[in-house]
Structure formats: structure tokens, C-alpha cells
Design a protein around this motif. Structure first.
Motif, PDB file in Angstrom:
ATOM      1  N   SER A 816     -15.021  -8.720   9.445  1.00 42.74           N
ATOM      2  CA  SER A 816     -14.645  -8.179   8.174  1.00 42.74           C
ATOM      3  C   SER A 816     -13.917  -7.565   7.903  1.00 42.74           C
ATOM      4  N   SER A 954      -6.932 -14.061   7.466  1.00 43.56           N
ATOM      5  CA  SER A 954      -8.258 -14.452   7.512  1.00 43.56           C
ATOM      6  C   SER A 954      -9.448 -13.490   7.591  1.00 43.56           C
ATOM      7  N   GLY A 956      -9.499 -12.022   4.040  1.00 41.30           N
ATOM      8  CA  GLY A 956     -10.063 -12.002   3.295  1.00 41.30           C
ATOM      9  C   GLY A 956      -9.612 -10.145   2.248  1.00 41.30           C
ATOM     10  N   ASP A 957     -10.191  -9.767   1.346  1.00 39.79           N
ATOM     11  CA  ASP A 957     -10.362  -8.704   0.734  1.00 39.79           C
ATOM     12  C   ASP A 957     -10.268  -8.035   1.815  1.00 39.79           C
TER      13      ASP A 957
END
Length: 1005
Positions: A816, A954, A956-957
Motif C-alpha cells: 500500500s 497495483s 490502489g488509491d
């Protein structure tokens, strides 16, 4: 005709040159599907030897073509065998037209690309052999429609990635499967266990991992005859149940990390004839059931942790030809029943804890060619008659054998190529008949008590490359014809009582690169013929009675790297070329009068006294003074003499001072280079006063006063440890230390260019040990010997950033943005600590994802920091060349020796690391037609206002107001001009500002 058929038809039409696609009456010509498919297949190939010239698109049938076989009833192609024809190219779509094909064999060519799913359309295929090519990529589920497949060989290619778990769900007829020699990883597909007809399974030399399902998986394949899982990354115990495979003939599990005891029922496989479980972590005693394997001819259980007594039942394995139980912890003695192994040709029991006599019954093993008993505690004498066998290799070294070297028959010496009897207590003479050993290449009788003369016959060896007779009690002189053959590469006669001169014929040793004659009583001059040894790298003559000057011709030996002539009676000048001007004091001291500013004492020269020239004779050929010139007064003579003397003295003093400074500077590097060579071989450990106590291992743990139990045999421990990574400085292992089972990482350093003096090594490692920070991988200690240097450090259980970023399995979630920013900031803090908390700063030189390790909470820990401090100062370019492998991370100034290398190099690598974390891409990527440099690519996007287009999808946000300034910071860090890059302290401040909430954040860029 379908669309694909029509498309292939059109392709064939374009290839046909002698006729059109329509007949003379505009009637379509029907082309045989097999012809069509093979011609299209051929069009994608490169056939340099024109093996496929008989394949003609004008033929109505391919059955007459070379390498093609057809079904005699249907006339359709049933077999295509193109093995070993040197073909290259892709596996095109033409093969899908061969709907009746049963055998496709394309092995030993150079086909490239991946496996097309079109192969799955060959529903009748029974044999597919694509082995020994250059195919690559992932393996798709192409077997879904190939329910008839019986033989599948994809070995020796470049396939990679995990295998689909359902790959073999429809391959119930499969009998032979080989995926050996690729780069597959992950677990074995569970669908394989449904292939009940499988009799050969070879998955060797891949990266398969995990705990294979033996109990309900492999052991359920009851028809299996050959199982090869060798050289993978499997771990865990091998449970009982192998006896369920009644037909098993070969079991090969070597080169993994299997642990626990050997299966006790392994001897209940009556047909087993090959068992190789070497290089694992198996422990415990040998199963008693092994003695039931009467058909066994090959057993290798070496490099494990097996204990217990050597099996007394070994003689029951009557068909045994190969037995290797070396590098374990077996105890006891060899039973006399070993003489019952009449077929035994290879026996290795080295590096165990065996004792007692070598049984005389071993003489009955008439087929023996290799016998290795090194590193045990055998005593007694070598059995008479053992050396009458046709042995090729004998290694009895590092034992306690006594008695003399047995006299031998011509059979022994005509077959022998390696004989190592070193480090025993042997006495007596060296047998003269050894000179009959025409194939002998390695002879080591060192560290015995032979008290013998060197037989002149030793010079007759035609192929001898290594002769090691150190400390073996030799007397007499060195035979003049010792190098008669000219093949000798290593000659070591140190530590004996040899007398006389070094023979002039030593110059005939044209292949010699190590000549070591130290610690003898040799006298006379050093022969000038040594200068003919153009390959010589090491010359050791210390502690003798050599006299005279060192031949100036030795300065022409360009390959010479180490010389020691200390403690002789040498005088005069050193040779002006080669290694000699940079020799240090330890290599010269203890002589009568060598002329060197490094030595105290007289400088003696073998030259006549200098002539005293009459200054008035200049220009007067008869040497008489001109009569018209009156003789000057005595006072004038005196002043003139003083002036000339003063000038000479001052000039000499300046020259000597300059020479001392120059040679001292050269010695800084030369001492390290000599140290490297001094410790390259065991013989180099005893000469230098500085290296007098280097033979024993030294373990230092910074946080503990107790030593773990691996100190006695660290090399053996590493052989059984789990390797977790490799880098430019060495290999890293995961090891459990001590009774508390504390997990640590141990880096086995490469020996080349690493500091070889223990005090220097200790000083530099202790500096690194003081670098403690939450974002640095703490150094716990080290182990040191001249041949082995280990660094003990903290173990990071979550692996490296490289694995999480670029080697992530599809089942593993991506990093992340929160974790990525945590890694960036933590890495910056760790580097700032190295740069700003130490003087001089500790420079990493090699910042990249594989050197950023992660703990359980994804906090980064920098590893390998400061290891460049452990490099010798020899060859300054070593630092930059060592990191050429880190393509894209290396700061541009590392390639330029004229620039001062400092912490700005780390900041450049850190900037590239940020770009990788944000984009998910590698710093340099190669396409088919171009090369993408990541920082240039991002810089162009930023200039066009599209920087966020490069962000890893990949992830994401992500907050754009954090990602964009981090990208800008990365580009500043990767500036081509070092002075334009910020310091790491400034980088940390900037990152902390970026991480603060938006209302409080300052405008940074």
C-alpha cells in the motif's frame, strides 16, 4: 472451410512460387491439412543447415518428407521428430492443423518464446518433448484438452513462475513428466497426484519450495519408478510411506532443506537401486531397513547431520558401486564386512568421526577407483596390498595413520592421478616407484615424518601439477630435474631440512605459479633462471641461508604478486621492476644488507670501489695536467672537495627522503595485496610475523560473552543452513544459534579483496557494529579465519523489498502507499544516521531494494551498510566495479575516478529507490526496441505535467498531494551533479513535511 483454415490457406498461397492457389480452370485446389500446417510451422523457423529442404508446399502429402512419419492406414501425420537439428524460432500456430499427431519431439534445438495455447488443440498427442531449448515464460493450462498425453518433457529451458494448480487435472494417462532445469517456483500442483499412471517424475534444478505433500501426494503414486526432486528449495520432514511405492528404483532428494530422520521404511522398496539424499538437513541414525536393499548400487547421504555408528551391515549391500557418507557425524569403525562389496568403485567417508584401523579386507574391493577417508581419526598403517589395486584417487589426509607409505605395484602407479596422505604420522622413505605414475596430477605428502630424500624420479612425472611436501622431514638437496616435465604449477617444499643450492634448472618449470621453499637450509645465490617463470605469482624463500644479490631480472616477472625473501643473507639492491619496489619490511627484514629505506642497517653492494676522477683530466686525453696552469693552492682543493661532497650528500638525502615517502605510500596498498596472497594458501600463514597466529578461528559477539556451539565447524553449519540471498559481498544464510534457538542472519563474505588482517577486520567491523538505529539491520558480531569471514546480524523475517516489489506472487497483496511511504521515510532516517552520526560518514555505496529488509510491520532495515570499509585499499576501482551489477542504482560519479566519492552516491541510489516504490518498475527496463531509464522517463512525464501516469496501478488509491512531491524529491536526489543533491538530513525533513496533514503542510517545491 473455417476462418482460421482460410487464413492459413492464404499464408500458404503467399509462399507458393511455382503455382497459384487456383487451377487452370479456376477450380480451387484442396491442400492437405498436414502439408498446410507443417509449411506454416516451417515458415516461422530458422533452419541454418537446410534439414527441412524436403518439405515442399507443392507436395500432396508430407509422408515422404524427412523427419515425418505417417499412419499407414489413414495417411495422416503421426510423428514429427526434429531433435538436434539446430533449429530456432517460435513455436508457430501451424502445428494445430496436425490433428492426428501423436508424437512431437523438438528437443536439443534453440526454439524460443513461450508455449502457445494452440498446442492444447492437439487432442491426440501422446508424446511431447520440448527439452533443451530456450523456451521461456509461464506455463499455461495447455494440457486441458490433451487427455491422451503420456510423455511430457519440458526440461532444460527457461520456464519460470508457479505452475497452475489444476495443470494436470485432465492428464490421467501421464506416465513420464520432466520439468527439470528451469526456473519454476512455488509448490507442486496438487492435480499431479491424480496422475496414477506416473512412473517418472523429475522436477530437479528449479526453485520449487514448501513442504511437498508426501503423505497423501507423492507416496500415493504407487507406480512411480523414478522420483527426482533434487536441487530445489523444499523443506520439512519426509514422512513414512515411501514403502507404498513398491516399484521405486530411484529416489533423489539432494540439494534441498529436508530435515528430520530418514524414513525408516525406505528399505522396504525392494527394487530401489539409486538413493541420493545428500546436501540436506537429515539427522539421526541410518535406518536399519537399508540393509535389505540388495539391489542398491548407488547411495549418497553426504552433507547431512547423520549420527550414530557406521553401519556394521554395510557388507549386505552386495551390489553397491557408489557409497558417499561424507560430511556427517558418524562414529565407530569401518567393519571388515566392507570387503564383501566386490562391485564398489567409489567410497567416501570423509569428515566424520570414524576411528580405528582401515580394515585389511578393503583389499578385496578390487573394483575400487576412488577412496576418500579424509578428516577422521583413523590410526594404524595403510593396509598392505591396498595400493596394488587400480586406484585413481586416494585421500587419507587429516588422520593419525602411522607406518610407511606402502610399496606399490605398477597397476597402482599407472592408474593413480591424486594421492593425498598429508597430516598423518607416516614415516619412512618416499617410494622411488612413484616416478612411474605417468598420470599423477596431485601429490601431497605434507606434514608427516618421512625423513627421506626427494627421489630424483619425482621429476619424471609427465602430468604432475601440484607437489606439496611441506614439513615432511625431507633432507638432502632439491633434484635438478624436478621440473623435467614442465607441467608443475605448485611446488611447496617449506619446513624441511633441504640443503644446497636452488637448482638452475628451476627455470624449466614454465607452468609454475607458486614456488615456496621457505624454512629450509638452502644456500647459494637465487638463480637468474627464476626470471623465466613468467606465470609465477608467489615466491617464498624466507628463512634460508641464501646469499648474494637478488637477480635484477626478477623485476621483469609481471605476474608476480607476492614475494618473501626475509631472514636470509642477501645483500644489494632490489630489482627495480615488478612487485619489488613495493615490498614491505616483513618481506625483506633479517638479511645482511639489502638496500631499502625500509630497513635499518648497512647496505652492501657486490661492486668494486668507485674510481676517483681527477677533475683536471677532463678534456685532456693523456690524463696529464696542462703545464700552463699552475697548481691551485691546497686550501682551494679543500674547499672544492667540500662543495662537491656537500652537493652529493644533499642530493642523496633528498633522493632518500623522497624514496622513503614514495615507497611508504606504495606499501599502504602493497601490504594489503601481499596479505591477500599470503592468506590465499595455507602455506602463507607461517611466514609473516604479523600472520603468525592467524590459523585459528576467532568469534566475536558484541552482545554476548558466550560463544554459540557452531564455532567448531561454521562451514559445516552453513552447508546445512537455509540460504536466503546472495549479493556482491557474499551469501546470506538463516541460522538458529545456541540453545535458545535465536534466529540470526549470517553473511559469508567473499574472500577476494576483503581485509585479511584480523586486527584491521576487527576494527572496521566494530565501527559498523556501533551503527545502531531502528532502521538499520544491527550487526551482532563476526567470525574470522584467514579462509573464512562471517558477519552475524539481525534476521528480518519479512524478507527484502525486492521480493515484495518485483518478485511478488499473484496471491500476495501489493504494498500500500502507506507502507511504501513508511519504507521511504525509514530508509532515509537510517541513511541519515550513517551519514551524520559518524566521522568519517559511513557510506553504503549499494542502496537498492534487495538491501532493504522488512520486519513484521514493514519497517525498513538497511542491510550491507558500510561493507565497502572491509575492502582492501588495493585497486581503488574495485568499489565502482563491484557495483556494476546494481545497474541503474549506481551514481554516475562512481564511474569516474577523478571525482571524490562521498555520501552523495547513497542519495542518488535512494532517489532511484523512491522511483521504484512509486512506479513499481525497475530502474532499467529492456524492451524489444528500446531501453527505458526510469528516472529519465519520470522526469519527462513531470515536465509534461503527466507525472502521475507513472504511478504503480497495483497500489490502489493514493493521496496525490503526497505522491507528487515524493516523486519530485526523487528527481532532485538523482541529479547528475552531486552537489545539487540534498543531504540525507534534509531529505528526512522534507519527507516528514510531506507526511504531515495537508492543512499544516508547507509548499516544498
Amino acid at each position: 472451410m473455417g476462418f482460421s483454415h482460410l487464413l492459413l490457406h492464404v499464408l500458404v498461397c503467399s509462399l507458393a512460387s511455382l503455382r497459384g492457389c487456383m487451377g487452370s480452370d479456376n477450380v480451387p485446389i484442396q491442400i492437405n491439412d498436414d502439408v498446410l500446417g507443417l509449411i506454416v510451422f516451417k515458415s516461422d523457423l530458422i533452419d541454418p543447415s537446410s534439414y527441412l529442404s524436403s518439405w515442399n508446399e507443392d507436395d500432396d502429402s508430407p509422408c515422404s518428407w524427412e523427419f515425418i512419419e505417417c499412419n499407414p492406414l489413414s495417411g495422416s501425420v503421426s510423428q514429427v521428430s526434429l531433435d538436434g537439428l539446430g533449429l530456432s524460432g517460435k513455436l508457430g500456430k501451424g502445428l494445430q492443423k496436425l490433428q492426428h499427431l501423436k508424437t512431437l519431439s523438438l528437443s536439443h534445438n534453440n526454439f524460443s518464446g513461450d508455449i502457445s495455447l494452440q498446442l492444447g488443440l492437439l487432442s491426440n498427442l501422446e508424446r511431447l518433448n520440448l527439452s533443451h531449448n530456450s523456451l521461456s515464460g509461464l506455463i499455461p493450462s495447455f494440457l486441458d484438452n490433451m487427455s491422451s498425453i503420456k510423455f511430457l518433457d519440458l526440461s532444460q529451458n527457461f520456464f519460470s513462475g508457479p505452475l497452475p494448480d489444476d495443470l494436470f487435472r485432465n492428464s490421467l494417462s501421464l506416465r513420464y513428466l520432466s520439468l527439470a532445469g528451469n526456473m519454476f517456483e512455488g509448490p507442486i500442483p496438487s492435480s499431479l497426484w491424480s496422475c496414477a499412471s506416473l512412473n517418472t517424475l523429475s522436477l530437479s534444478n528449479n526453485h520449487f519450495s514448501g513442504d511437498p505433500d508426501f503423505a497423501t501426494g507423492i507416496w500415493s503414486l504407487e507406480r512411480l519408478r523414478r522420483l527426482d526432486l533434487s536441487h530445489n528449495e523444499f523443506s520439512g520432514p519426509v514422512p513414512q510411506g515411501v514403502s507404498a511405492i513398491h516399484n521405486l528404483k530411484e529416489l533423489q532428494l539432494q540439494g534441498n532443506r529436508f530435515s528430520g530422520p530418514l524414513p525408516v521404511d525406505i528399505g522396504l522398496c525392494p527394487h530401489l537401486n539409486r538413493l541420493d539424499l545428500s546436501s540436506n538437513l537429515f539427522s539421526g541414525a541410518l535406518p536399519q531397513s537399508l540393509q535389505r536393499l540388495n539391489s542398491m548400487n548407488y547411495v549418497s547421504l553426504s552433507k547431512n547431520m547423520l549420527t550414530g555408528e557406521f553401519p556394521q551391515w554395510i557388507g549386505s549391500l552386495s551390489d553397491l558401486e557408489y557409497l558417499d557418507l561424507s560430511s556427517n557425524a558418524l562414529t565407530g569403525s569401518i567393519p571388515s564386512s566392507i570387503g564383501d562389496l566386490k562391485s564398489l568403485s567409489y567410497l567416501s567417508l570423509s569428515n566424520n568421526k570414524l576411528f580405528g584401523n582401515i580394515p585389511t579386507s578393503m583389499v578385496s574391493c578390487t573394483m575400487l577407483s576412488v577412496i576418500r577417508l579424509r578428516g577422521n581419526s583413523f590410526n594404524g598403517s595403510i593396509p598392505a596390498g591396498l595400493f596394488d589395486l587400480g586406484l585413481e584417487e586416494v585421500d587419507f589426509s587429516h588422520n593419525g595413520l602411522i607406518g610407511s607409505i606402502p610399496s606399490s605395484s605398477s597397476t597402482f602407479f599407472s592408474s593413480l592421478h591424486t594421492l593425498d596422505l598429508s597430516r598423518n604420522n607416516l614415516t619412512g622413505r618416499i617410494p622411488a616407484e612413484m616416478g612411474l605414475s605417468s598420470d599423477l596430477r596431485y601429490l601431497n605428502l605434507s606434514w608427516n615424518n618421512l625423513e627421506s630424500r626427494m627421489p630424483p624420479e619425482l621429476g619424471y612425472f609427465q602430468n604432475l601439477t601440484v607437489l606439496d611436501l611441506r614439513s615432511s622431514g625431507l633432507v638432502g638437496s632439491i633434484p635438478a630435474d624436478i621440473c623435467e616435465s614442465g607441467s608443475l604449477s605448485i611446488l611447496q617444499l617449506d619446513g624441511n631440512s633441504l640443503v644446497g643450492q636452488i637448482p638452475e634448472e628451476i627455470g624449466n618449470c614454465s607452468s609454475l605459479y607458486l614456488l615456496s621453499l621457505s624454512q629450509n637450509n638452502l644456500s647459494g645465490y637465487i638463480p637468474k633462471s627464476v626470471s623465466r617463470l613468467n606465470k609465477l605469482k608467489i615466491l617464498k624463500l624466507e628463512f634460508n641461508e641464501l646469499t648474494g644479490e637478488i637477480p635484477q631480472e626478477l623485476g621483469k616477472l609481471e605476474n608476480l604478486l607476492a614475494v618473501n625473501i626475509s631472514y636470509n643473507k642477501l645483500i644489494g639492491r632490489l630489482p627495480v621492476g615488478g612487485i619489488f619496489p613495493s615490498l614491505d619490511q616483513s618481506a625483506l627484514q633479517g638479511n645482511l644488507g639489502i638496500c631499502s629505506p625500509l630497513l635499518k642497517g648497512p647496505c652492501k653492494m657486490n661492486v668494486p670501489k668507485p674510481l676517483v676522477l681527477d677533475p683536471y683530466a677532463y678534456g685532456n686525453q693523456d690524463g696529464k695536467r696542462p703545464r700552463s696552469i699552475s697548481s691551485p693552492p691546497a686550501r682551494f682543493h679543500h674547499h672544492m672537495f667540500l662543495s662537491v661532497s656537500a652537493i652529493i650528500a644533499i642530493s642523496a638525502a633528498i633522493f632518500i627522503v623522497f624514496g622513503v615517502i614514495l615507497i611508504s605510500l606504495l606499501n599502504v596498498s602493497a601490504r594489503k595485496r601481499l596479505a591477500f596472497m599470503d592468506h590465499a594458501l595455507e602455506s602463507m600463514c607461517s611466514s609473516s610475523s604479523r600472520s603468525g597466529n592467524l590459523a585459528t578461528g576467532k568469534l566475536v559477539l558484541f552482545d554476548s560473552k558466550s560463544s554459540p556451539d557452531w564455532i567448531s565447524n561454521p562451514e559445516s553449519l552453513l552447508n546445512k543452513a537455509a540460504e536466503i540471498g546472495q549479493g556482491v559481498f557474499g551469501t546470506v544464510y538463516k541460522v538458529s544459534l545456541g540453545s535458545e534457538a535465536r534466529m540470526v542472519a549470517i553473511k559469508k563474505l567473499i574472500t577476494s579483496h576483503i581485509i585479511q588482517y584480523p586486527e584491521d577486520f576487527d576494527r572496521e567491523v566494530r565501527v559498523l557494529g556501533k551503527a545502531r538505529h531502528p532502521n538499520l539491520l544491527s550487526l551482532k558480531g563476526y567470525y574470522w579465519t584467514p579462509q573464512l569471514q562471517l558477519l552475524v546480524s539481525e534476521y528480518a523475517p519479512n524478507g527484502s523489498l525486492q521480493a515484495k516489489l518485483h518478485e511478488r506472487l499473484p496471491s500476495t497483496p501489493p504494498l500500500s502507499w502507506a507502507n511504501r511511504l513508511k519504507i521511504v521515510l525509514g530508509t532515509a532516517k537510517g541513511l541519515a544516521h550513517l551519514h551524520h552520526s559518524f566521522r568519517p560518514p559511513i557510506i553504503h555505496y549499494n542502496i537498492k531494494p534487495s538491501n532493504i529488509l522488512l520486519d513484521e510491520k514493514f519497517n525498513p532495515k538497511i542491510s550491507d551498510f558500510g561493507l565497502a570499509r572491509l575492502l582492501t585499499k588495493l585497486d581503488r576501482h574495485v568499489i565502482s566495479s563491484r557495483f556494476q551489477s546494481a545497474l541503474g542504482y549506481m551514481a554516475p560519479e562512481l564511474a569516474c575516478q577523478s571525482l571524490r566519492i562521498n555520501e552523495k552516491c547513497d542519495i542518488y541510489g535512494f532517489g532511484v529507490l523512491i522511483l521504484e516504490l512509486v512506479t513499481g518498475r525497475r530502474p532499467v527496463e529492456y524492451g524489444e526496441d528500446n531501453v527505458v531509464i526510469l528516472n529519465d522517463h519520470v522526469r519527462v512525464l513531470l515536465e509534461h505535467g503527466n507525472a502521475l501516469d507513472c504511478v504503480d496501478p497495483s497500489m490502489g488509491d493514493y493521496p496525490e498531494d503526497e505522491v507528487l512531491p515524493v516523486l519530485k524529491l526523487a528527481l532532485v536526489c538523482t541529479s547528475q551533479i552531486p552537489s545539487s543533491r540534498p543531504s540525507m538530513a534534509e531529505v528526512v525533513q522534507i519527507l516528514q513535511v510531506i507526511k504531515t496533514p495537508v492543512p499544516r503542510r508547507m509548499e516544498i517545491f
